[in-house]
Design an enzyme around this catalytic site. Sequence first.
Site, PDB file in Angstrom:
ATOM      1  N   SER A  58       1.823  -9.700  -0.881  1.00  0.00           N
ATOM      2  CA  SER A  58       1.472  -8.280  -0.762  1.00  0.00           C
ATOM      3  C   SER A  58       1.768  -7.660   0.591  1.00  0.00           C
ATOM      4  O   SER A  58       1.965  -6.458   0.694  1.00  0.00           O
ATOM      5  CB  SER A  58      -0.014  -8.086  -1.101  1.00  0.00           C
TER       6      SER A  58
ATOM      7  N   LYS B  44       0.811  -1.227   0.000  1.00  0.00           N
ATOM      8  CA  LYS B  44       0.000   0.000   0.000  1.00  0.00           C
ATOM      9  C   LYS B  44       0.844   1.278   0.000  1.00  0.00           C
ATOM     10  O   LYS B  44       0.422   2.300  -0.521  1.00  0.00           O
ATOM     11  CB  LYS B  44      -0.961   0.006   1.192  1.00  0.00           C
TER      12      LYS B  44
ATOM     13  N   GLU C 187     -10.827   7.037   4.252  1.00  0.00           N
ATOM     14  CA  GLU C 187     -11.420   6.163   5.255  1.00  0.00           C
ATOM     15  C   GLU C 187     -10.466   4.994   5.458  1.00  0.00           C
ATOM     16  O   GLU C 187      -9.584   4.751   4.632  1.00  0.00           O
ATOM     17  CB  GLU C 187     -12.775   5.635   4.794  1.00  0.00           C
TER      18      GLU C 187
END
Length: 399
Positions: free
Chosen positions: A383, A94, A116
């Site tokens: 990931s 991310k 959010e």
Amino acid sequence: MSITFAPMPDDNGYFGEYGGQVIPPELIQIMNEINDAYEKVRQTPEFQQELADLNTDYTGRPSPVYYAKRLSEEVGGAKIFLKREDLNHTGAHKINHCLGEALLAKYMGKTKVLAETGAGQHGVALATACALVGIECEIHMGQVDIEKEHPNVTKMKILGCKLVPVTRGTQTLKDAVDSAFEEYLKDPVHYFYAIGSVVGPHPFPKMVRDFQSIVGREARQQFLDKQGKLPDIITACVGGGSNAIGLFTAFLNDENVKLVGVEPAGKGLDTGQHAATLTLGTKGAIHGFECYNLQDSEGNPLPVYSIASGLDYPGVGPQHCYLKDIKRVEYETADDQQCLDAFMKLSRLEGIIPALESAHAVAYAMRIAASMSPDQTILINLSGRGDKDADFVANRLGL
Ligand SMILES: *Cc1c(COP(=O)(O)O)cnc(C)c1O
């Protein structure tokens, strides 16, 4: 078979019939301004250099491609390799798009970045990027999630972002989206809404893909350098789809490489408790774009579930929908139990504790590797790391 992937998306933000801008006219104008700024800024040497330097010196790129020898031997069959996005600063892929989005917001002269968060992973990565870039950050999070996700809440506070507890509705992700979006609408000219995957209205699916595509570019070259050939299969888990599209983009024109996205089958595809959007969804609109959706007959999103909180989204990135329809990518599933098995196998055979999200891709790779030969290879996008899931798994398995 010859398919042209560029230019993708088209000028209106469509990948085939998916994507676009299903939003009010005044927001379309704002989104188009973001698109114009992005197309201009991303080509400047200053922006490219700043992002490249941060990727190496801050995130720690390139992340290695690692041969998981003991896991491969245990499974028997194809050799399994891992692209180690779990080794990035903040522990997942991310950070790749959060750095890009925070930098873009700064270059555009925005005063505040908003988002959010559900389990807090996007919130922490974004708060990190904003602290680094020096821009104000505000994260909306449901009160129920705040109570569940202590370490991430604490991290966000330390990193200096404004954490807004959301106490309406079910006090979880959907309410946090609504709350953050209302705040954004108060001043969209000066605020920047940082979307956390390859979803949302154009240009976000394109921008987030571009920022994540470094994963596949690195992995393709690293694999070629070490193995002298490309992998037979590459695979990644799919929630919104950012880590998967990040890996796949560099391989789209490699016809002999099979691309496989793995969705969460949760408690089973026939239980209604899953988030297998591409596998069982139908066409519709959600959060400002068109894609496959898990929805009821009136087009309302259905409740979704996965043991991995980063995968439970009722929509999915528009480019994945297109790649499914043209059959360039296959979408498979792994359920909670297969995910837990893969989580433990990778931990005990390789000393690598994966995120529960990533463990879905590991589960698929283990399943398919067994039917392949030892001269064949599979590359998994790992990931993220499993620190956030360690207590949960230990409790669940009674360790
Ligand atoms: C958020 C997250 C995902 C799911 O998001 P995508 O956009 O589908 O990549 C997968 N793995 C990890 C570790 C995550 O934090």
